[in-house]
Write a protein that holds these residues in place. Sequence first.
Motif, PDB file in Angstrom:
ATOM      1  N   ILE A   3       0.760  -1.143  -0.055  1.00 30.73           N
ATOM      2  CA  ILE A   3      -0.089   0.054  -0.147  1.00 30.73           C
ATOM      3  C   ILE A   3       1.052   1.246  -0.104  1.00 30.73           C
ATOM      4  O   ILE A   3       2.224   1.213   0.388  1.00 30.73           O
ATOM      5  N   ILE A  40      -7.199   4.824  -2.842  1.00 25.94           N
ATOM      6  CA  ILE A  40      -7.231   3.386  -2.522  1.00 25.94           C
ATOM      7  C   ILE A  40      -8.644   2.940  -2.479  1.00 25.94           C
ATOM      8  O   ILE A  40      -8.724   1.725  -2.762  1.00 25.94           O
ATOM      9  N   ILE A  62      -7.248  -6.280  -1.326  1.00 26.60           N
ATOM     10  CA  ILE A  62      -6.189  -5.591  -0.555  1.00 26.60           C
ATOM     11  C   ILE A  62      -5.078  -6.640  -0.180  1.00 26.60           C
ATOM     12  O   ILE A  62      -4.221  -6.210   0.467  1.00 26.60           O
ATOM     13  N   PHE A  63      -5.251  -7.950  -0.087  1.00 21.20           N
ATOM     14  CA  PHE A  63      -4.492  -8.889   0.135  1.00 21.20           C
ATOM     15  C   PHE A  63      -3.635  -9.366  -0.717  1.00 21.20           C
ATOM     16  O   PHE A  63      -2.948  -9.850  -0.779  1.00 21.20           O
ATOM     17  N   GLY A  79     -15.682   7.022   2.951  1.00 18.57           N
ATOM     18  CA  GLY A  79     -14.850   6.188   3.913  1.00 18.57           C
ATOM     19  C   GLY A  79     -15.957   4.982   4.081  1.00 18.57           C
ATOM     20  O   GLY A  79     -15.469   3.961   4.418  1.00 18.57           O
ATOM     21  N   ILE A  80     -17.161   5.052   4.222  1.00 21.34           N
ATOM     22  CA  ILE A  80     -18.030   3.845   4.235  1.00 21.34           C
ATOM     23  C   ILE A  80     -17.913   2.875   3.256  1.00 21.34           C
ATOM     24  O   ILE A  80     -17.688   1.719   3.248  1.00 21.34           O
ATOM     25  N   LEU A 118     -15.089   2.419   1.156  1.00 26.00           N
ATOM     26  CA  LEU A 118     -13.855   1.769   1.310  1.00 26.00           C
ATOM     27  C   LEU A 118     -14.080   0.545   2.081  1.00 26.00           C
ATOM     28  O   LEU A 118     -13.803  -0.442   1.792  1.00 26.00           O
ATOM     29  N   ILE A 119     -14.746   0.822   3.343  1.00 29.42           N
ATOM     30  CA  ILE A 119     -14.822  -0.479   4.243  1.00 29.42           C
ATOM     31  C   ILE A 119     -15.855  -1.241   3.624  1.00 29.42           C
ATOM     32  O   ILE A 119     -15.488  -2.635   3.697  1.00 29.42           O
ATOM     33  N   VAL A 156     -14.231  -3.576   0.818  1.00 22.43           N
ATOM     34  CA  VAL A 156     -13.620  -4.696   1.396  1.00 22.43           C
ATOM     35  C   VAL A 156     -14.453  -5.905   2.084  1.00 22.43           C
ATOM     36  O   VAL A 156     -14.105  -6.954   1.875  1.00 22.43           O
ATOM     37  N   VAL A 157     -15.226  -5.562   2.905  1.00 23.31           N
ATOM     38  CA  VAL A 157     -16.236  -6.652   3.534  1.00 23.31           C
ATOM     39  C   VAL A 157     -16.928  -7.242   2.287  1.00 23.31           C
ATOM     40  O   VAL A 157     -17.044  -8.416   2.405  1.00 23.31           O
ATOM     41  N   LYS A 193     -14.694  -9.787   0.868  1.00 24.03           N
ATOM     42  CA  LYS A 193     -14.241 -10.864   1.527  1.00 24.03           C
ATOM     43  C   LYS A 193     -15.578 -11.819   1.347  1.00 24.03           C
ATOM     44  O   LYS A 193     -15.301 -13.327   1.265  1.00 24.03           O
ATOM     45  N   ALA A 215     -15.166  -9.041  10.768  1.00 24.64           N
ATOM     46  CA  ALA A 215     -15.465  -8.910   9.238  1.00 24.64           C
ATOM     47  C   ALA A 215     -14.191  -9.217   8.554  1.00 24.64           C
ATOM     48  O   ALA A 215     -14.105  -9.440   7.399  1.00 24.64           O
ATOM     49  N   VAL A 249     -11.462  -7.284   7.863  1.00 25.73           N
ATOM     50  CA  VAL A 249     -10.950  -6.014   7.184  1.00 25.73           C
ATOM     51  C   VAL A 249      -9.827  -5.695   7.762  1.00 25.73           C
ATOM     52  O   VAL A 249      -9.662  -5.697   8.965  1.00 25.73           O
ATOM     53  N   ILE A 289      -7.618  -0.532   6.648  1.00 20.40           N
ATOM     54  CA  ILE A 289      -8.373   0.085   5.638  1.00 20.40           C
ATOM     55  C   ILE A 289      -9.689   0.520   6.649  1.00 20.40           C
ATOM     56  O   ILE A 289     -10.090   1.397   6.124  1.00 20.40           O
ATOM     57  N   LEU A 295      -8.607   3.901   8.065  1.00 20.34           N
ATOM     58  CA  LEU A 295      -8.510   5.180   7.135  1.00 20.34           C
ATOM     59  C   LEU A 295      -9.774   5.364   6.619  1.00 20.34           C
ATOM     60  O   LEU A 295     -10.124   6.409   6.467  1.00 20.34           O
ATOM     61  N   GLY A 296     -10.910   4.324   6.514  1.00 21.08           N
ATOM     62  CA  GLY A 296     -12.148   4.772   6.121  1.00 21.08           C
ATOM     63  C   GLY A 296     -12.915   5.670   7.246  1.00 21.08           C
ATOM     64  O   GLY A 296     -13.337   6.461   6.882  1.00 21.08           O
ATOM     65  N   MET A 297     -12.517   5.117   8.507  1.00 27.82           N
ATOM     66  CA  MET A 297     -13.410   5.636   9.659  1.00 27.82           C
ATOM     67  C   MET A 297     -12.660   7.252   9.650  1.00 27.82           C
ATOM     68  O   MET A 297     -13.292   8.126  10.100  1.00 27.82           O
ATOM     69  N   THR A 303     -12.037   9.318   7.497  1.00 25.03           N
ATOM     70  CA  THR A 303     -12.736  10.241   6.585  1.00 25.03           C
ATOM     71  C   THR A 303     -14.149  10.230   7.009  1.00 25.03           C
ATOM     72  O   THR A 303     -14.759  11.292   7.112  1.00 25.03           O
ATOM     73  N   ALA A 304     -14.710   9.023   7.147  1.00 26.04           N
ATOM     74  CA  ALA A 304     -16.211   8.989   7.435  1.00 26.04           C
ATOM     75  C   ALA A 304     -16.502   9.749   8.718  1.00 26.04           C
ATOM     76  O   ALA A 304     -17.520  10.609   8.735  1.00 26.04           O
TER      77      ALA A 304
END
Lengths: 318, 334
Positions: A66, A248, A258-259, A297-298, A300-301, A304-305, A308, B131, B133, B137, B140-142, B144-145
Amino acid sequence: MKQRILNMIWQPETFLIVLIGILLTAMGRLDASFLQWEVQRALSSHVWELAIIAIPMTLIILTAGIDLSVGSVMGLSAITTGMLFQKGLPLPLACSASLLVGIFCGFLNGWFITRMKVHPLIITLATMAAYRGMAEGISHAKPVSGFPDSFTWLGQGDWFGLPVAAWVFAVMVGIVLWMMHGRAFGVGIYAIGHNETATRFSGLRVDRYLVTLYTFSGFASALAAVLFVARRNTAKADAGMGMELGVITAVVIGGVSIFGGRGTLIGACLGVLLIHETREFVSWHWNRDELNLLALGILLILSVVFQKLLRHKQGSAI
Amino acid sequence: MTDATSTHTTPPLKRALIYLLSHRAAGLFLFIVLLLGIVSVMNPAFLETQNIKDIAVQAAPVCIISCGLMLVLVSGEIDISVGSMMGLLAACMGAMVSESRGHLPPGMAIVLTLGIGVVIGLLNGWLVAYAGVPSIIVTLGMLTALRGVTEIVMGGSWITDLPDGIRFLGTGAFMGIPISLWTALTVILVSLWLVHRTAIGRRIYAIGSNPHAAYLAGLPIKPLKLFVFAWTGFLTGVATLVSVPQLSVVDSGIGVGLELLVVTCVVVGGTAVSGGLGNLSGVLCGVILMTMISTVLIFMKLGENATYWSRAIQGLFILGAIIADHWISRQRKS
């Protein structure tokens, strides 16, 4: 045959195209003026810097690395251009110097990562602070502006109906796709992402690959910085603030794991498009920038969820 | 045998350097004393009680959060959302107690602020542990959020009318020492107890130093990771409560860049980013050093422009700590 079609549908790229299609239709329903070609072309000028940096970021994330320092490299390169221009250096020289600074910053990242054997995230977190701090320190956080028209054309002008930055992006994507497709370079990157140790033992010069990729990332960030300065007609230390998050997010939404080891450059480009359209529409229609922060932000998370979950499903099917 | 001979042949200066770098608390302490010596010779005003007190008050919230973040790093994860979390908690606290907005009693606001901190921490921890993650990540998301949520809570304005009950937390003193310092001291003592005297503390080190072995030993890895993130959220709440009421205005920019300062303190204090290593005395020295530096720059009369370099100095300190760790591990091997 059925299996092949199913496989194609399960690709993240197909998902993204469908998703972008649905989103654009919805946006068109809400606000038809948003989809006009002229509007889109004008708004697209916001995205090219992000798109250019997304290219090396895709390759780096494919190797399970990264680079958090891209925004800061942009800041430092922008300030280099600005300060040298202020000192009276001709602009082509100032721009070349800022590209060199970017290349050096990226090389330093790569060197630290391969020598110190520390995870890239902590090295680039440190250099993210260091590069941005240097930009602030050198410029005392003061902006430089008043660039000549011949230079601002790079950021504001059109060439064959598209912004200059779009052509830069297209050329870079073309070259990287050509390098990646069926060539040792591309295979090597995927191999590192899948299993770095095995790749090392199979005789590939992994460190050389990584240093090259991080240097490329520094170069792309500096290039984006030059285009950014030309577009805004201002060089300031906070250029590219928060850029790392957007890049990203775009790459990860584009289906790049991301892995490491999974994903494509085309997917990442679609990710950039998705992020861009969403962001611009929120600003265009609701005029609320804080919603964008939240959404980014949300996204991005969640992406990735989602990755998975999807991986889990595919894994169990085979 | 080889060990014995190599220690005999190492020059004493190098041996001292290795000792100081590997016992980070001792090394940093020496560095702080040296720095104090130099700056007080250049400008004796540095050692005045008021100045020392100001630095201590600045260090208190950083110290409180660092105690939590150290455990996150020890468990092998990272949390870069604490700055934005503090911004959000400050906005929530302000909105709850302000006479023109929520007008809740201070006691309730305190409990709610800590509660929100824990909930955000739990969310971080759940995303990381359950989860799956990667923590960089998630946070980093948090980062900003949560900043976006803060803007929404503040609604483009700021809060100036904090009631006295809350103000006291920031400006009050007990036996002549500010409340925030007492709080920091309490947090340090609790953390020491947690790390050295409880099974939870020891297990956090275990999962950080060898996750696979910890898994085979049947340690509850997921709940432990959930705990370290929630604990960091809680401590961020505590830090917000004792530091934000010192400010006359609560705006949406509180805590910007704090995550980097805290990470710097913890890493410079000898906590390994790969997990499993780290101690509170080192982190404490890291906090003192990093909060001292900006004041030192001003007192050395380098001009006000010196403060623009503070972020660069933070980054260089992290890099320095990484290089030191790398160098030591190579010396140990050879």
